[in-house]
Design a protein around this motif. Structure first.
Motif, short mmCIF file in Angstrom:
data_model
loop_
_atom_site.label_atom_id
_atom_site.label_comp_id
_atom_site.label_asym_id
_atom_site.label_seq_id
_atom_site.Cartn_x
_atom_site.Cartn_y
_atom_site.Cartn_z
N ALA A 68 -81.67 35.59 91.17
CA ALA A 68 -81.10 34.32 91.64
C ALA A 68 -81.71 33.26 90.72
CB ALA A 68 -81.49 34.07 93.08
N VAL A 69 -80.88 32.68 89.88
CA VAL A 69 -81.39 31.76 88.85
C VAL A 69 -81.72 30.40 89.45
CG1 VAL A 69 -80.90 30.63 86.65
CG2 VAL A 69 -80.06 32.96 87.08
N ASP A 70 -83.02 30.10 89.46
CA ASP A 70 -83.47 28.78 89.92
C ASP A 70 -83.44 27.85 88.71
OD1 ASP A 70 -86.22 27.62 91.93
OD2 ASP A 70 -85.01 26.53 90.47
N PRO A 71 -82.56 26.83 88.70
CA PRO A 71 -82.42 25.98 87.51
C PRO A 71 -83.76 25.35 87.09
CG PRO A 71 -80.86 25.34 89.24
CD PRO A 71 -81.71 26.42 89.80
N ASP A 72 -84.68 25.17 88.04
CA ASP A 72 -86.00 24.58 87.71
C ASP A 72 -87.01 25.63 87.31
OD1 ASP A 72 -85.50 22.45 90.56
OD2 ASP A 72 -84.95 22.13 88.44
N GLY A 73 -86.59 26.87 87.30
CA GLY A 73 -87.50 27.96 86.98
C GLY A 73 -87.68 28.13 85.48
N ASP A 74 -88.60 29.02 85.09
CA ASP A 74 -88.84 29.29 83.65
C ASP A 74 -88.06 30.50 83.19
OD1 ASP A 74 -92.32 28.35 84.03
OD2 ASP A 74 -90.55 27.17 83.43
N LEU A 75 -88.27 31.65 83.87
CA LEU A 75 -87.71 32.91 83.36
C LEU A 75 -86.23 33.09 83.75
CD1 LEU A 75 -88.50 35.26 81.66
CD2 LEU A 75 -89.43 36.42 83.68
N GLY A 76 -85.88 32.68 84.95
CA GLY A 76 -84.49 32.86 85.40
C GLY A 76 -83.49 32.22 84.45
N PRO A 77 -83.63 30.91 84.17
CA PRO A 77 -82.68 30.26 83.25
C PRO A 77 -82.71 30.90 81.85
CG PRO A 77 -83.88 28.63 84.53
CD PRO A 77 -84.53 29.95 84.81
N TRP A 78 -83.90 31.30 81.41
CA TRP A 78 -84.00 31.92 80.08
C TRP A 78 -83.22 33.24 80.05
CZ3 TRP A 78 -85.91 36.59 78.26
CH2 TRP A 78 -86.07 36.68 76.87
N LEU A 79 -83.39 34.05 81.12
CA LEU A 79 -82.67 35.33 81.19
C LEU A 79 -81.15 35.10 81.18
CD1 LEU A 79 -84.80 37.26 83.86
CD2 LEU A 79 -84.38 38.01 81.49
N SER A 80 -80.71 34.05 81.84
CA SER A 80 -79.25 33.85 81.94
C SER A 80 -78.64 33.49 80.59
CB SER A 80 -78.93 32.79 82.99
OG SER A 80 -79.52 31.57 82.64
N GLU A 81 -79.47 33.04 79.65
CA GLU A 81 -78.96 32.70 78.29
C GLU A 81 -79.39 33.72 77.25
OE1 GLU A 81 -77.27 29.50 79.97
OE2 GLU A 81 -77.08 30.06 77.84
N ALA A 82 -80.16 34.72 77.67
CA ALA A 82 -80.78 35.62 76.69
C ALA A 82 -79.76 36.52 75.99
CB ALA A 82 -81.85 36.47 77.39
#
Ligand SMILES: Cc1cc2nc3c(=O)[nH]c(=O)nc-3n(C[C@H](O)[C@H](O)[C@H](O)COP(=O)(O)OP(=O)(O)OC[C@H]3O[C@@H](n4cnc5c(N)ncnc54)[C@H](O)[C@@H]3O)c2cc1C
Length: 212
Positions: A68-82
């Motif tokens: 569940a991508v937390d927009p304020d998170g570090d790894l979640g947003p990065w994974l969604s663009e990886a």
């Protein structure tokens, strides 16, 4: 436990605000659905780690986590663009709230807890068992896999956060000694469910994973 070298295989949309991340399985890594890993990646030159739970019924050449991508998170947003092929480091598996060949599973899950829930339900049905999934989220993920499970005979209920889950859960938990109850989700959800299950559980050990 040592960090194992892996890489990103693919990232697909699992639903609103959620992604299914397929990871190339590091050598000598194996795990059961419901176990979790610490995932580490170099984000803007800095190592960032977070815990995620296995959401594929089996670990093969690859395994999946649901984020569940937390927009304020570090790894979640990065994974969604990886980009596929980027290096990842995996430590684990951890946790005891995982599938162990139970013949009937009742799984209550909220938010990204749906990841281990669909994986355990798929594995149980594939092994000839019975699966009940009760999922609470206003923007549900993995609807396609839930539909396939239902078509395959599993009992699936998706509830909004304003709908009471307890009555449904108490209805589905039985005295069957081969039945295992699982709970996956963030603290608020898990606390509520544990309170409900205190009243109904037949003293059997619950398998609970709290995402914090
Ligand atoms: C055993 C376990 C299993 C888990 N399994 C899953 C899973 O399968 N799927 C899933 O989606 N999640 C799972 N989680 C939760 C996940 O690890 C966390 O949500 C993690 O924070 C996400 O990492 P991130 O880098 O995207 O966000 P983070 O960078 O950790 O940030 C998450 C949120 O916390 C806030 N935050 C960060 N640091 C601070 C701080 N110092 N003070 C206040 N707020 C802060 C951020 O603003 C953001 O809103 C699991 C957690 C545990 C413990």
């Amino acid at each position: 436990m040592d960090e194992l070298a892996g890489s990103l295989e693919s990232v697909t949309r699992a639903g609103p605000g959620g992604i299914a991340v397929e990871i190339e399985t590091p050598r000598s890594f194996d795990a059961q659905p419901g176990q979790f890993v610490k995932l580490t990646a170099a984000v803007d030159g800095k190592d960032v780690s977070s815990f995620y739970t296995i959401s594929s019924p089996r670990v093969t050449e690859t395994f999946e986590i649901t984020v569940a991508v937390d927009p304020d998170g570090d790894l979640g947003p990065w994974l969604s663009e990886a980009i596929p092929g980027v290096s990842l480091r995996v430590t684990g598996p951890f946790g005891t709230a995982h599938y162990e060949g139970e013949s009937r599973v009742v799984i209550a899950c909220g938010g990204p807890g749906i990841g281990p829930a669909v994986a355990i339900a798929e594995r149980t049905v594939a092994d000839g068992g019975e699966a009940v999934v009760i999922y609470q989220d206003d923007d549900p993920l993995h609807i396609d896999r839930l539909d396939a499970l239902e078509a395959g005979g599993a009992s699936i209920r998706v509830l909004g956060t304003d709908e009471p889950l307890a009555p449904l859960l108490t209805e589905r938990v039985t005295e069957d000694t081969d039945e295992q109850v699982f709970v996956y989700g963030f603290s608020d959800f898990v606390d509520d469910i544990e309170a409900t299950l205190d009243d109904v559980s037949t003293g059997r050990e619950l398998k609970v994973e709290n995402f914090g």
